[in-house]
Design a protein around this motif. Structure first.
Motif, PDB file in Angstrom:
ATOM      1  N   GLN A 283     -27.784  20.345 -20.367  1.00 38.45           N
ATOM      2  CA  GLN A 283     -26.422  20.354 -19.837  1.00 38.45           C
ATOM      3  C   GLN A 283     -25.603  19.279 -20.537  1.00 38.45           C
ATOM      4  O   GLN A 283     -26.132  18.265 -20.995  1.00 38.45           O
ATOM      5  N   TRP A 284     -24.311  19.509 -20.602  1.00 39.17           N
ATOM      6  CA  TRP A 284     -23.390  18.428 -20.914  1.00 39.17           C
ATOM      7  C   TRP A 284     -22.064  18.711 -20.228  1.00 39.17           C
ATOM      8  O   TRP A 284     -21.720  19.857 -19.942  1.00 39.17           O
ATOM      9  N   SER A 285     -21.369  17.642 -19.912  1.00 43.31           N
ATOM     10  CA  SER A 285     -20.078  17.787 -19.247  1.00 43.31           C
ATOM     11  C   SER A 285     -19.194  16.596 -19.578  1.00 43.31           C
ATOM     12  O   SER A 285     -19.682  15.537 -20.025  1.00 43.31           O
ATOM     13  N   TYR A 286     -17.907  16.777 -19.365  1.00 45.71           N
ATOM     14  CA  TYR A 286     -16.974  15.664 -19.496  1.00 45.71           C
ATOM     15  C   TYR A 286     -15.755  15.918 -18.631  1.00 45.71           C
ATOM     16  O   TYR A 286     -15.412  17.057 -18.303  1.00 45.71           O
ATOM     17  N   THR A 287     -15.119  14.845 -18.228  1.00 45.01           N
ATOM     18  CA  THR A 287     -13.799  14.880 -17.595  1.00 45.01           C
ATOM     19  C   THR A 287     -12.948  13.807 -18.250  1.00 45.01           C
ATOM     20  O   THR A 287     -13.386  12.668 -18.405  1.00 45.01           O
ATOM     21  N   THR A 288     -11.766  14.181 -18.642  1.00 47.26           N
ATOM     22  CA  THR A 288     -10.823  13.216 -19.188  1.00 47.26           C
ATOM     23  C   THR A 288      -9.475  13.431 -18.504  1.00 47.26           C
ATOM     24  O   THR A 288      -9.095  14.573 -18.215  1.00 47.26           O
ATOM     25  N   GLY A 289      -8.782  12.338 -18.199  1.00 44.96           N
ATOM     26  CA  GLY A 289      -7.525  12.472 -17.468  1.00 44.96           C
ATOM     27  C   GLY A 289      -6.551  11.348 -17.761  1.00 44.96           C
ATOM     28  O   GLY A 289      -6.941  10.259 -18.200  1.00 44.96           O
ATOM     29  N   PHE A 290      -5.275  11.631 -17.497  1.00 41.85           N
ATOM     30  CA  PHE A 290      -4.197  10.655 -17.666  1.00 41.85           C
ATOM     31  C   PHE A 290      -3.379  10.609 -16.378  1.00 41.85           C
ATOM     32  O   PHE A 290      -3.023  11.657 -15.828  1.00 41.85           O
ATOM     33  N   VAL A 291      -3.117   9.394 -15.908  1.00 41.31           N
ATOM     34  CA  VAL A 291      -2.326   9.197 -14.691  1.00 41.31           C
ATOM     35  C   VAL A 291      -1.115   8.353 -15.051  1.00 41.31           C
ATOM     36  O   VAL A 291      -1.243   7.173 -15.411  1.00 41.31           O
ATOM     37  N   PHE A 292       0.075   8.958 -14.952  1.00 42.06           N
ATOM     38  CA  PHE A 292       1.322   8.230 -15.182  1.00 42.06           C
ATOM     39  C   PHE A 292       1.959   7.917 -13.828  1.00 42.06           C
ATOM     40  O   PHE A 292       2.176   8.829 -13.017  1.00 42.06           O
ATOM     41  N   LYS A 293       2.209   6.633 -13.573  1.00 38.60           N
ATOM     42  CA  LYS A 293       2.800   6.209 -12.302  1.00 38.60           C
ATOM     43  C   LYS A 293       4.178   5.609 -12.555  1.00 38.60           C
ATOM     44  O   LYS A 293       4.324   4.709 -13.387  1.00 38.60           O
ATOM     45  N   HIS A 294       5.154   6.112 -11.806  1.00 38.64           N
ATOM     46  CA  HIS A 294       6.535   5.633 -11.939  1.00 38.64           C
ATOM     47  C   HIS A 294       7.019   5.128 -10.585  1.00 38.64           C
ATOM     48  O   HIS A 294       6.987   5.861  -9.592  1.00 38.64           O
ATOM     49  N   GLN A 295       7.408   3.873 -10.537  1.00 40.71           N
ATOM     50  CA  GLN A 295       7.923   3.293  -9.299  1.00 40.71           C
ATOM     51  C   GLN A 295       9.358   3.761  -9.041  1.00 40.71           C
ATOM     52  O   GLN A 295      10.188   3.813  -9.943  1.00 40.71           O
ATOM     53  N   ILE A 296       9.614   4.145  -7.789  1.00 45.36           N
ATOM     54  CA  ILE A 296      10.970   4.436  -7.346  1.00 45.36           C
ATOM     55  C   ILE A 296      11.261   3.515  -6.160  1.00 45.36           C
ATOM     56  O   ILE A 296      10.382   2.782  -5.699  1.00 45.36           O
ATOM     57  N   GLU A 297      12.473   3.539  -5.686  1.00 43.83           N
ATOM     58  CA  GLU A 297      12.802   2.690  -4.552  1.00 43.83           C
ATOM     59  C   GLU A 297      11.979   3.096  -3.333  1.00 43.83           C
ATOM     60  O   GLU A 297      11.981   4.242  -2.904  1.00 43.83           O
TER      61      GLU A 297
ATOM     62  N   GLY B  41       8.845   3.610  -3.065  1.00 47.49           N
ATOM     63  CA  GLY B  41       7.855   4.648  -3.295  1.00 47.49           C
ATOM     64  C   GLY B  41       7.449   4.760  -4.747  1.00 47.49           C
ATOM     65  O   GLY B  41       7.762   3.896  -5.575  1.00 47.49           O
ATOM     66  N   PHE B  42       6.761   5.861  -5.073  1.00 46.70           N
ATOM     67  CA  PHE B  42       6.289   6.071  -6.437  1.00 46.70           C
ATOM     68  C   PHE B  42       5.994   7.550  -6.654  1.00 46.70           C
ATOM     69  O   PHE B  42       5.839   8.333  -5.709  1.00 46.70           O
ATOM     70  N   ILE B  43       5.928   7.923  -7.932  1.00 47.49           N
ATOM     71  CA  ILE B  43       5.610   9.291  -8.343  1.00 47.49           C
ATOM     72  C   ILE B  43       4.407   9.229  -9.274  1.00 47.49           C
ATOM     73  O   ILE B  43       4.366   8.424 -10.204  1.00 47.49           O
TER      74      ILE B  43
ATOM     75  N   LYS C 297       0.811  -1.214   0.000  1.00 48.54           N
ATOM     76  CA  LYS C 297       0.000   0.000   0.000  1.00 48.54           C
ATOM     77  C   LYS C 297       0.845   1.263   0.000  1.00 48.54           C
ATOM     78  O   LYS C 297       0.485   2.262  -0.631  1.00 48.54           O
ATOM     79  N   ASN C 298       1.954   1.231   0.672  1.00 46.37           N
ATOM     80  CA  ASN C 298       2.760   2.443   0.829  1.00 46.37           C
ATOM     81  C   ASN C 298       3.700   2.697  -0.335  1.00 46.37           C
ATOM     82  O   ASN C 298       3.983   3.850  -0.659  1.00 46.37           O
ATOM     83  N   THR C 299       4.203   1.640  -0.973  1.00 46.33           N
ATOM     84  CA  THR C 299       5.186   1.815  -2.049  1.00 46.33           C
ATOM     85  C   THR C 299       4.641   1.457  -3.416  1.00 46.33           C
ATOM     86  O   THR C 299       5.277   1.759  -4.427  1.00 46.33           O
ATOM     87  N   GLN C 300       3.478   0.779  -3.457  1.00 45.64           N
ATOM     88  CA  GLN C 300       2.859   0.307  -4.694  1.00 45.64           C
ATOM     89  C   GLN C 300       3.693  -0.750  -5.413  1.00 45.64           C
ATOM     90  O   GLN C 300       3.481  -1.040  -6.600  1.00 45.64           O
TER      91      GLN C 300
ATOM     92  N   VAL D 149       1.503  16.786  -9.635  1.00 44.19           N
ATOM     93  CA  VAL D 149       2.607  15.840  -9.429  1.00 44.19           C
ATOM     94  C   VAL D 149       2.708  15.565  -7.939  1.00 44.19           C
ATOM     95  O   VAL D 149       2.741  16.506  -7.139  1.00 44.19           O
ATOM     96  N   ASP D 150       2.741  14.276  -7.557  1.00 45.08           N
ATOM     97  CA  ASP D 150       2.954  13.956  -6.145  1.00 45.08           C
ATOM     98  C   ASP D 150       4.030  12.887  -6.004  1.00 45.08           C
ATOM     99  O   ASP D 150       4.138  11.966  -6.810  1.00 45.08           O
ATOM    100  N   TYR D 151       4.809  13.058  -4.977  1.00 48.19           N
ATOM    101  CA  TYR D 151       5.947  12.186  -4.665  1.00 48.19           C
ATOM    102  C   TYR D 151       5.629  11.441  -3.374  1.00 48.19           C
ATOM    103  O   TYR D 151       5.220  12.046  -2.377  1.00 48.19           O
ATOM    104  N   ASN D 152       5.784  10.116  -3.393  1.00 48.32           N
ATOM    105  CA  ASN D 152       5.397   9.293  -2.246  1.00 48.32           C
ATOM    106  C   ASN D 152       6.537   8.337  -1.892  1.00 48.32           C
ATOM    107  O   ASN D 152       7.049   7.621  -2.756  1.00 48.32           O
TER     108      ASN D 152
END
Length: 811
Positions: A350-364, A366-368, A32-35, A409-412
């Motif tokens: 009404q109309w609406s949309y949300t589109t998104g991209f999540v890039f995950k990079h593993q580090i020692e 942890g992850f970014i 859970k903490n480092t993915q 951007v978040d660093y964990n």
């Protein structure tokens, strides 16, 4: 069409000769903490000898006989985790993922030494209290929920809803807060719009947008927010979606009385999976059958695509959108209530949309995460005199768009028991509005000369600016895991408001503690300050001269104090008692009528487009008691009681009950699984009567013919209360498993005991005997100033029972 569906059910229930006896569960297990993937974790049903282990990528596949299981995952060095009521079916693989919390007790001589008198601290180190979680099965099988996430969470402790006032809406009122004080995240991407027929400047709506077939779990946090989430004053909803089936193309089709939905999923190559869904309503048929004049219809879509470049890098693309249309039609019986509805409500699209991209990079250790997203909301509202679409008699016209482009951007990192997270975020915002409203008719003399011209409000603006913020948070357990400490801070700024670039104005520290007295008892507490920028409808308001009058607004501040205790008799049963106090400052207040905007947002359309000042205060406080039993021996239940007081002050600085001051909230949900695939669900809700404001009789009489509704007397804000709300919902469903196909038939009945519930009383003029016009005091045609009309208040009570019959095919 409906008879045809029922015929299909009857036919399929007789096909017992091709029944399937087993199904597949697959998924992954991560730290859970480092993915990081956990290799060799053991996955097995409770009280069973069957099981499997994860491979080198942390993935697993488990084949089991058909039925409901509690799946347990264990691995050396990690706390064991169990997921309850996992339905194994023949039609599609059940995809579930586990994230295990590291057991940081030192290992000595390869012997795990754990103090059995200490309670495991928390599944999430950053938010150790004020958390409720639901799984996809709990959401799907919720009575009266109709596969709607917003309706399901209304049964959780501390959660009220405008539907508890008989309004039939999805406004979520968390611990006495207003509907727009919540934020929603889907796989890390903020989703501003989660309901059809959204109230612009607030929240809520009539029906949820999100497809529950995508949802793996939902976490509601009502205080002690993770510092990564901005603009949250009352709660955060964090929703995780599952990945698509990596082995084969599969999906589902669901058909009910008001909508049809379809899901398709599968692999795209070796390392890519997809999920896509679409839903179309036919509520116009239902309202035609009920002989109501409204004709709401909607369409929505959702998708998720996941690509794994290698063990350390992955990219997820998500999207969700909707199209809504609200109009009117003639009814067979022209009742006073139907006439009022047609005259008082606007047309809107009404109309609406949300589109998104999540890039995950593993580090020692942890992850970014790098998250880029864009969302847009377009709103059109039109209203006409007499309710007829005549351009020459238009009294309200609104065309507005909100656009946000976001990069975060978040660093964990997880080092020696310390969980550390930090990040930055920036947004480019655009908002435009073209608004016209006529609020009074012109007044003429007997010769037709104008004495007083009609009063109108006109707003036309187009603004754009930047928002940016930063956060940091740390957490660690001390004293042999007895004490968990979580501390964080964030600041938010913007380039639009006069004081928006001062980071100290929104510096929001927070501290949470959890102390385990024994392996069953724990004490919890938190204190934190949180900020939210006023809505775009307020920021973009211009007066009739085109001046932006609200650039001096401040961020709304809410400071939370929470103290509680948690009791865990066993792994599947949880009791929680929490007391809370929330203090509000800088709340927007209307200059025109002097009331806090915290009281608005319980009607369709838009709010906040007016001259306002940041001088409002408020407070909510109360206590929550809840018990949650996960599925064991075919039974699960959730029971909660909340006492909550909600008060806000306007220009007079006097705290009075808010529109959400229910005082008492009781909810209970029970589910039971019988043999042969039958499931039963019951859900009961009680809420104290919502406060409401009486009508100004003189102004209402003078403006009714123009507006089609009464005008509230804000000098008597919320001095009256509706009746208490009661509702019992019932659901029964049956699964039939065939070769590579599962059929589920269900009956869902809302308000099965036909409790009479009250909505806001409505102001109108008395109709004549045949309902062809208004009765008058002098027998002459109704005057435009209403002086010869006969005012009537409609109680607006309903004991409607809403049945839903549907089928779902999974393949």
């Amino acid at each position: 069409m409906k008879l045809y569906i029922i015929f299909i059910i009857v036919c399929l229930t007789s096909l017992t000769g091709i029944a399937q006896n087993s199904g597949i569960i697959r998924g992954s297990v991560k730290d859970k903490n480092t993915q990081e993937a956990i290799i060799g974790a053991v996955i097995a049903p409770e009280n069973s000898t069957e099981g499997t282990i994860t491979d080198l990528n942390g993935n697993f596949k488990l084949e089991l006989p058909l039925g409901s299981y509690n799946i347990k995952v264990s691995s050396v060095g990690f706390n064991t985790e169990t997921k309850y009521n996992i339905q194994v079916i023949s039609g599609n693989a059940q995809i579930i993922n586990f994230q295990l919390q590291e057991d940081n007790i030192a290992l000595k001589d390869v012997v795990i030494s754990i103090d059995k008198e200490k309670q495991v601290t928390a599944t999430d180190m950053f938010t150790p209290l004020s958390v409720q979680q639901l799984t996809t099965q709990e959401i799907r099988s919720n009575p009266g929920g109709n596969f709607d996430v917003s309706k399901v969470v209304q049964t959780l402790p501390g959660v009220g809803s405008n539907s508890a006032g008989g309004g039939g809406r999805n406004d979520l009122l968390i611990r006495g807060g207003a509907p727009n004080e919540n934020v929603y995240y889907l796989d890390g991407v903020e989703i501003p719009i989660i309901n059809h027929f959204q109230t612009q400047g607030s929240s809520g709506g009539a029906q949820g947008i999100l497809n529950v077939s995508f949802i793996e779990d939902l976490k509601l946090t009502t205080s002690a927010f993770d510092a990564k989430y901005d603009n949250a004053l009352a709660s955060t909803f964090v929703i995780n979606q599952r990945d698509g089936n990596p082995e084969r193309i599969s999906g589902s089709v669901r058909a009910g009385l008001i909508e049809t939905a379809g899901v398709l999923e599968g692999p795209i190559g070796k390392n890519t999976t997809f999920l896509v869904s679409a839903r179309q309503s036919y509520t116009d048929l239902l309202f035609t059958w009920l002989d109501l004049p409204i004709r709401p219809n909607y369409f929505d879509y959702q998708y998720k695509v996941t690509h794994k470049f290698d063990k350390k890098n992955s990219l997820t693309a998500i999207g969700v959108g909707n199209i809504d249309n609200f109009s009117f039609s003639n009814t067979a019986n022209s009742t006073p209530e139907n006439v009022y509805t047609t005259r008082s409500l606007p047309y809107y699209n009404q109309w609406s949309y949300t589109t998104g991209f999540v890039f995950k990079h593993q580090i020692e250790k942890g992850f970014i995460n790098v998250i880029a997203s864009r969302n847009m909301f377009q709103n059109y509202v039109d209203k006409y005199k007499e309710g007829l679409k005549n351009p020459d008699e238009q009294t309200l016209k609104l065309s507005s768009a909100e656009i946000e482009n976001k990069l975060k951007v978040d660093y964990n990192k997880y080092i020696d028991g310390w969980k550390i997270s930090a990040g930055l975020g920036a947004q480019y915002v655009k908002y435009n509005i073209d608004f016209f409203s006529q609020i009074t008719n012109e007044i003429t003399d007997g010769s037709g000369n104008i004495i007083t011209p009609a009063q109108t409000i006109t707003t036309n603006s187009d603004i754009e600016f930047f928002k940016y913020g930063a956060f940091a948070q740390v957490a660690k357990s001390f004293f042999n895991r007895s004490l968990l400490v979580s501390a964080g801070a964030r600041t938010d700024m913007n380039s639009f408001t006069n004081s928006g670039n001062d980071p100290l104005n929104t510096l929001s520290p927070r501290l949470s503690l959890k102390y385990s007295l024994t392996n069953k008892w724990a004490l919890t507490g938190s204190v934190g300050s949180y900020y939210k920028l006023p809505t775009y409808t307020s920021l973009g308001y211009t007066d009739n001269d085109g001046n932006l009058t609200n650039k001096n607004l401040e961020y709304i501040q809410s400071t939370h104090y929470v103290l509680g205790t948690e009791y865990l008799p066993n792994a599947s049963l949880r009791f929680v008692l929490e007391g809370f106090y929330k203090q509000y400052d800088n709340y927007p207040v209307s200059v025109e009528n002097g009331i806090s905007l915290a009281n608005l947002g319980n009607e369709f359309g838009a709010i906040g487009s007016e001259d306002i000042v940041s001088v409002g205060t408020g407070e909510t406080y109360g206590v929550e008691l809840s018990a949650q039993q996960k599925m064991t021996k075919n039974l699960f239940y959730v029971v909660s009681y909340t006492y909550v007081v909600s008060q806000y002050a306007g220009l007079d600085d006097e705290l009075i009950p808010s529109s959400w001051d229910n005082r008492h909230l009781i909810s209970a949900t029970l589910g039971y699984i019988f043999k042969h695939g039958y499931e039963l669900g019951l859900k009961y809700r009680f809420a104290g009567g919502n406060p409401y404001t009486p009508y100004d009789e003189d102004v209402s009489r003078a403006t009714y013919m123009l507006l089609g509704s009464g005008t509230l007397d804000y000098s008597k804000l919320n001095t009256l209360r509706m009746q208490n709300f009661n509702q019992l919902d019932f659901r029964v469903n049956k699964k039939y498993n065939y070769k590579s196909l599962t059929l589920e038939a269900y009956i869902d009945i809302q308000n099965i005991l036909a409790f009479a519930n009250q909505s806001m009383p409505t102001y109108t003029f008395k109709r004549n005997a045949d309902n062809t016009g208004f009765e008058t005091t002098d027998g002459l045609p109704i005057k435009q100033d209403g002086s010869n009309g006969i005012p009537v208040i409609l109680d607006n009570e309903s004991s409607t029972v809403i049945p839903t019959i549907g089928v779902m095919l999974e393949f």
